[in-house]
Design an enzyme around this catalytic site. Structure first.
Site, short mmCIF file in Angstrom:
data_model
loop_
_atom_site.label_atom_id
_atom_site.label_comp_id
_atom_site.label_asym_id
_atom_site.label_seq_id
_atom_site.Cartn_x
_atom_site.Cartn_y
_atom_site.Cartn_z
N LYS A 110 3.45 27.47 -108.93
CA LYS A 110 2.80 27.17 -107.55
C LYS A 110 2.16 28.39 -106.89
O LYS A 110 2.94 29.61 -107.49
CB LYS A 110 3.98 26.52 -106.61
CG LYS A 110 5.23 27.19 -106.35
CD LYS A 110 5.04 28.15 -105.10
CE LYS A 110 6.27 29.27 -105.27
NZ LYS A 110 6.25 30.45 -104.44
N GLY B 251 8.23 29.61 -111.33
CA GLY B 251 8.44 29.19 -112.65
C GLY B 251 10.00 28.70 -113.14
O GLY B 251 9.97 27.36 -113.83
N SER C 58 12.10 27.26 -111.12
CA SER C 58 12.12 25.95 -110.34
C SER C 58 11.27 24.81 -110.99
O SER C 58 11.87 23.63 -111.04
CB SER C 58 11.50 26.09 -108.91
OG SER C 58 12.15 27.29 -108.22
N ASP D 207 12.44 25.79 -104.10
CA ASP D 207 11.02 25.45 -104.58
C ASP D 207 11.21 24.12 -105.70
O ASP D 207 10.09 23.83 -106.06
CB ASP D 207 10.63 26.58 -105.27
CG ASP D 207 10.27 27.63 -104.24
OD1 ASP D 207 9.79 27.52 -103.04
OD2 ASP D 207 9.91 28.95 -104.72
O1 C5P Z 1 16.80 28.13 -102.94
P1 C5P Z 1 16.68 29.15 -104.22
O2 C5P Z 1 18.02 29.32 -104.81
O3 C5P Z 1 15.53 29.39 -104.89
O4 C5P Z 1 16.77 30.49 -103.26
C1 C5P Z 1 16.75 31.83 -103.84
C2 C5P Z 1 17.20 32.81 -102.78
O5 C5P Z 1 16.23 33.22 -101.99
C3 C5P Z 1 18.40 32.51 -101.73
O6 C5P Z 1 19.45 32.77 -102.28
C4 C5P Z 1 17.81 33.33 -100.59
O7 C5P Z 1 18.15 34.67 -100.88
C5 C5P Z 1 16.43 33.55 -100.81
N1 C5P Z 1 15.84 32.44 -99.79
C6 C5P Z 1 15.78 32.35 -98.55
N2 C5P Z 1 15.35 31.38 -97.67
C7 C5P Z 1 14.42 30.29 -98.32
C8 C5P Z 1 14.48 30.23 -99.77
C9 C5P Z 1 14.97 31.15 -100.50
O8 C5P Z 1 16.43 33.40 -97.91
N3 C5P Z 1 14.00 29.57 -97.66
#
Ligand code: C5P
Length: 295
Positions: A4, A100, A102, A135
């Site tokens: 994406k 990738g 995700s 994601d």
């Molecule tokens: O949700 P995911 O595990 O992919 O997010 C990875 C990291 O990216 C989170 O631990 C956070 O530090 C950051 N993040 C964030 N706000 C979001 C998405 C991700 O701070 N909306």
């Protein structure tokens, strides 16, 4: 399952749980990882990874595809009666801002649900996807969609046409949490909730790349450029070679350039490759569908 890019990524100040509220427009593009799922001994969950950046992908329980399979098995009830051996063939760069990992998680959910013949619908899979990462729900959905919450609350966007993109891959990856941390350092807290610019939504409805290009926006871009200053040159080079718009994808370091059409995309990718400032250049189109079974 596709990569994406974010055509808009508007980021608000961190919430109490540390996540940032987002208003984003995702588009799935034609750069795909492939995943194969085969039955394994009950209780066994294994993964092998080959291709682009494979040595950077963990193959233990921290692998998002393994976590997806385990979450699906434990939620839908038969953790000790199912097992899976997953093989991932990567084309999407690791830690590239293209979701990738995700995408691999989304594909594992879809593949294992089919392999184990589970009675689980799309909405249930979407809920598990949101548990796995911000994601992952979009990687399942694909197309062009508006994301809110932490990126996991989706509505399909009204977008016409097909867009020709050129992606420039960086030499090194960028850690998403590190980019968000730098974002927090660079921005003072406060301000209203993030919003996707209306001009971008109007441009997407028109289906005209020339209107979309100037409206691309990424609030994480200054943080990514701060962590990898060379990306500035990549963005500038793409614009100089005729891109209608240039943006760091998500938390970077991949840069995405919008071209007027396929011919312009070929010219742009040749010029960027010849320049030698990025590791590799790929032409893709969007939107494409999300994680799906191909055979
Ligand atoms: O949700 P995911 O595990 O992919 O997010 C990875 C990291 O990216 C989170 O631990 C956070 O530090 C950051 N993040 C964030 N706000 C979001 C998405 C991700 O701070 N909306």
């Amino acid at each position: 399952m596709p990569a994406k890019i974010n055509l808009a990524l508007k980021v608000g100040p961190p919430r109490d749980d540390g996540y940032h509220p987002l208003a984003t427009v995702f588009q799935a593009v034609s750069l795909f990882d492939e995943i194969e799922a085969e039955w394994a001994e009950p209780g066994e969950f294994a993964v092998t990874v080959t291709g682009e950046g494979a040595d950077l992908v963990p193959v233990d329980d921290s692998n998002l595809a393994i976590r997806a399979a385990q979450l699906l098995a434990s939620t839908y009830g038969r953790p000790n009666s199912v097992g899976v051996s997953l093989s991932i063939k990567k084309s999407i760069p690791v830690a590239g801002g293209l979701a990738g990992g995700s995408s691999n998680g989304a594909a594992a959910l879809v593949a294992c649900a089919a392999l184990w013949d589970l009675d689980v619908g799309t909405d249930e899979l979407q809920a598990l996807a949101a548990e796995l990462g911000s994601d992952v729900p979009f990687a399942m959905l694909g197309g062009t969609a508006l994301g809110s919450g932490r990126g996991d609350v989706l509505v399909p966007a009204l977008a016409r046409g097909t867009y020709s993109w050129v992606l420039a891959f960086g030499h090194r990856g960028l850690s998403t949490p590190a980019v968000y941390r730098r974002f927090d350092q660079l921005n003072s807290p406060g301000g209203g909730p993030p919003e996707v610019p209306a001009a971008l939504m109007n441009a997407l409805r028109s289906g005209e790349p020339a209107q979309v290009g100037p409206e691309l926006v990424n609030d994480l871009q200054p943080a990514a450029l701060d962590l990898q200053p060379k990306l500035r040159q990549v963005i500038e080079a793409g614009l100089e070679y005729g891109a209608l718009g240039a943006i760091v994808s998500g938390s970077g370091p991949t840069c995405a350039f919008l071209a007027a059409n396929e011919t312009a995309a070929v010219d742009l990718s040749v010029a960027l490759s010849a320049d030698g400032i990025c590791r590799a250049v790929r032409r893709v189109t969007g939107p494409v569908t999300g994680a799906r079974i191909v055979g």
